[in-house]
Design a protein around this motif. Structure first.
Motif, PDB file in Angstrom:
ATOM      1  N   ILE A  61      47.041  50.752  38.130  1.00 29.78           N
ATOM      2  CA  ILE A  61      46.764  49.697  37.148  1.00 29.78           C
ATOM      3  C   ILE A  61      45.528  48.907  37.562  1.00 29.78           C
ATOM      4  O   ILE A  61      44.618  48.659  36.760  1.00 29.78           O
ATOM      5  N   GLY A  62      45.479  48.526  38.832  1.00 24.59           N
ATOM      6  CA  GLY A  62      44.331  47.766  39.308  1.00 24.59           C
ATOM      7  C   GLY A  62      43.036  48.539  39.197  1.00 24.59           C
ATOM      8  O   GLY A  62      41.989  47.980  38.827  1.00 24.59           O
ATOM      9  N   GLN A  63      43.098  49.826  39.493  1.00 27.18           N
ATOM     10  CA  GLN A  63      41.911  50.679  39.407  1.00 27.18           C
ATOM     11  C   GLN A  63      41.416  50.770  37.973  1.00 27.18           C
ATOM     12  O   GLN A  63      40.215  50.656  37.692  1.00 27.18           O
ATOM     13  N   PHE A  64      42.353  50.968  37.046  1.00 29.80           N
ATOM     14  CA  PHE A  64      41.992  51.086  35.636  1.00 29.80           C
ATOM     15  C   PHE A  64      41.441  49.774  35.090  1.00 29.80           C
ATOM     16  O   PHE A  64      40.433  49.756  34.374  1.00 29.80           O
ATOM     17  N   LEU A  65      42.068  48.663  35.438  1.00 26.65           N
ATOM     18  CA  LEU A  65      41.612  47.366  34.940  1.00 26.65           C
ATOM     19  C   LEU A  65      40.243  47.004  35.509  1.00 26.65           C
ATOM     20  O   LEU A  65      39.410  46.422  34.814  1.00 26.65           O
ATOM     21  N   PHE A  66      40.015  47.349  36.767  1.00 23.30           N
ATOM     22  CA  PHE A  66      38.699  47.097  37.362  1.00 23.30           C
ATOM     23  C   PHE A  66      37.624  47.879  36.620  1.00 23.30           C
ATOM     24  O   PHE A  66      36.542  47.353  36.327  1.00 23.30           O
ATOM     25  N   TRP A  67      37.919  49.133  36.296  1.00 24.36           N
ATOM     26  CA  TRP A  67      36.955  49.950  35.550  1.00 24.36           C
ATOM     27  C   TRP A  67      36.716  49.367  34.159  1.00 24.36           C
ATOM     28  O   TRP A  67      35.570  49.292  33.703  1.00 24.36           O
ATOM     29  N   LEU A  68      37.776  48.937  33.488  1.00 20.27           N
ATOM     30  CA  LEU A  68      37.625  48.341  32.161  1.00 20.27           C
ATOM     31  C   LEU A  68      36.680  47.147  32.205  1.00 20.27           C
ATOM     32  O   LEU A  68      35.867  46.938  31.308  1.00 20.27           O
ATOM     33  N   GLN A  69      36.813  46.358  33.244  1.00 18.65           N
ATOM     34  CA  GLN A  69      36.044  45.112  33.312  1.00 18.65           C
ATOM     35  C   GLN A  69      34.625  45.324  33.825  1.00 18.65           C
ATOM     36  O   GLN A  69      33.697  44.636  33.389  1.00 18.65           O
ATOM     37  N   GLU A  70      34.423  46.277  34.735  1.00 19.80           N
ATOM     38  CA  GLU A  70      33.144  46.392  35.422  1.00 19.80           C
ATOM     39  C   GLU A  70      32.242  47.512  34.913  1.00 19.80           C
ATOM     40  O   GLU A  70      31.027  47.453  35.077  1.00 19.80           O
ATOM     41  N   SER A  71      32.813  48.563  34.325  1.00 22.32           N
ATOM     42  CA  SER A  71      31.983  49.690  33.892  1.00 22.32           C
ATOM     43  C   SER A  71      31.028  49.258  32.786  1.00 22.32           C
ATOM     44  O   SER A  71      31.401  48.501  31.888  1.00 22.32           O
TER      45      SER A  71
END
Length: 522
Positions: free
Chosen positions: A355-365
């Motif tokens: 979840i953290g990995q996916f949310l980080f990508w959503l926010q930073e990509s």
């Protein structure tokens, strides 16, 4: 400054410092070799020997391309360099893609010894490779990572190629078109980009609409994508009926997907989370968006992400998201995302890390990968997924109201029965389909279409058969009303309605219906 310029600056600094081992990590050998030649060609290095070894050409002079010896083996090249390092100061040997650099082997220890000889005479060994370098060797020097071309460098590549063909073929791209093409090509190598542009030029002209062709052609580069499934859209047009709020919102995001965002501080659209009743067209919306926007559609299969070994799930998720960045611009479809993110409270913490990995990508990509995620079990969604700033918006897709059911019935009737529906019969079917999801209506009319095929044509179809088929269909809203009402209550309170506003004319005072259905039209 582009990554290429930064890598060239770093290589120049390391050669000035006479670092004995310089690892140049990249998947683009030709581009890396050009970078090394540019640095070696500087006037202040004219007296310094530079040799390069490749499997195909053996050992050659980097500047003149002259063959240094008849022995084309890597061992022969290293023996030649060892002899030269002891007699000629400030010499540089470039080894292109040697095997097993990532392992502690006799070969890597031989390279390390060669680097020590180079160091004694102020020389260097440059290793061009797409793999990690054994730590015992890498500790002797420095490393450089030459990434794929960024947008600015890709723009220069596209512009240079088109300028070379100006006057040869008609080119109707202006500066904005070239910039959009460069953004579409972000994530591919320089050679792949040139191949794509050359394919367009080879047809005899470069038209305005060829900018989107770049995105479609780019999709053909990637095969067997890790964690992603390429979804083939049929030639039939995917149309969205109803869902006025969602359609208007997507139209604005479509403009943002292709806008030049340089200097604005804005990022490309991130995506949308669709929650609602099962069978109401959430998944089909992803196909509709990709079809209307002319972008490839990829499905992220969350079930395939989870592995049984420690760290395997996180690695697969990271690889899938990195691949999504590479294939962008695209639409990334995540169906039933709540199931893939289940297990957030497991004792190993794997679910929470994913979840953290996916949310980080959503926010930073910053890639133009537009996510369309769907969810049925809304109560299972982790709260952090719903926070503003993750997805661009959260929409609720409800059961279709009377107007939507009428539109859906007419479309599927034409599709499966191959005839125009009778308005009076449609009105009866609208009443009979109260509580139906779009999938229920399609299933009922599909059965009617099968009866038409078996009975020899629409002329023999009895109206009573159609109405009986609807009457005998049991939608989920009847078989499991508690679950449906729970989903609807959650969506009305916490999400933006995807359809028309509640209480509009034509609802007959019924319970608020905020929904519509996506369907394929002829």
């Amino acid at each position: 400054m582009t990554n290429y310029a930064e890598s060239r600056r770093d290589l120049d600094s390391y050669l000035n410092a006479r670092v004995p081992v310089i690892g140049l990590r990249t998947i683009e050998q030709q581009r890396a070799m050009r970078l090394v030649r540019e640095v070696a060609a500087q006037p202040r290095r004219s007296a310094m020997p530079f040799w390069i070894y490749t499997r195909a050409t053996g050992l050659r002079d980097l500047r003149t391309n002259a063959t240094m010896q008849d022995d084309r083996s890597l061992t022969g090249a290293m023996e030649f360099a060892a002899a030269q390092f002891t007699s000629r100061p400030q010499a540089t040997l470039v080894l292109v893609d040697p095997d097993d650099l990532d392992l502690d082997t006799q070969f890597t220890r031989h390279v390390a010894e060669l680097a020590r000889l180079a160091d004694a005479g102020g020389g260097s060994v440059v290793l061009i490779t797409d793999k990690p370098i054994w730590s015992g060797l890498q500790r002797l020097g420095m490393s450089i990572r030459l990434d794929l071309p960024d947008v600015d460098e890709m723009h220069a590549t596209v512009a240079s190629f088109l300028d070379d063909h100006e006057g040869v073929v008609p080119i109707k791209w202006d500066e904005q078109d070239r910039r959009r093409a460069a953004e579409f090509l972000h994530g591919v190598s320089e050679a792949e980009a040139i191949n794509l542009i050359a394919t367009i030029v080879s047809k005899g002209s470069v038209e305005k609409e060829d900018v989107l062709t770049v995105a479609r052609q780019k999709d053909r580069i990637f095969n067997d994508l890790a964690g992603l499934e390429r979804v083939t859209l049929s030639e039939e047009d995917y149309r969205v009926g109803g869902l006025a709020n969602l359609r208007a919102w997507l139209a604005r995001k479509h403009e943002m997907m292709h806008a030049d965002l340089r200097g604005t501080g804005l990022r490309p659209p991130r995506g949308v989370l669709l929650v609602g009743v099962p069978g109401c067209g959430k998944s089909l919306s992803a196909k509709a968006v990709a079809s209307e926007w002319g972008l490839p559609l990829y499905r992220l299969d969350m079930a395939s992400i989870h592995g049984k070994y420690l760290g395997e799930s996180e690695g697969r998720m990271r690889e899938a998201l990195e691949t999504a960045d590479r294939v962008a611009p695209c639409v990334l479809w995540i169906d039933e995302i709540e199931k893939g993110l289940a297990g957030r409270d497991d004792i190993n913490g794997v679910g929470q890390r994913i979840i953290g990995q996916f949310l980080f990508w959503l926010q930073e990509s910053r890639s133009r990968a537009f996510v369309v995620a769907t969810a049925n079990e809304v109560a299972s969604l982790p709260p952090e997924l719903l926070r503003k700033g993750r997805f661009d918006e959260l929409f609720f897709v409800d059961l279709p109201d009377e107007e939507d059911r009428k539109e859906i019935i007419e479309l599927y009737y034409r599709r499966y029965v191959k005839n125009e529906p009778d308005p009076e019969q449609v009105a009866r079917l609208v009443d009979l389909s109260e509580g139906f999801a779009g999938a229920d209506i399609e299933a009922a009319l599909h059965e009617v279409g099968a009866e038409v095929l078996l009975s020899g044509g629409a002329e023999s179809l009895r109206p009573s058969f159609v109405e009986d088929t609807f009457a005998n269909t049991s939608p989920l809203s009847r078989t499991n009303p508690e679950r449906i009402e729970e989903i609807r209550s959650w969506g009305r309170e916490r999400a933006v309605p995807a359809g028309r506003a509640p209480g509009r004319p034509g609802t007959g005072g019924a319970a608020p219906r905020t929904r519509r259905v996506v369907f394929m039209g002829d």
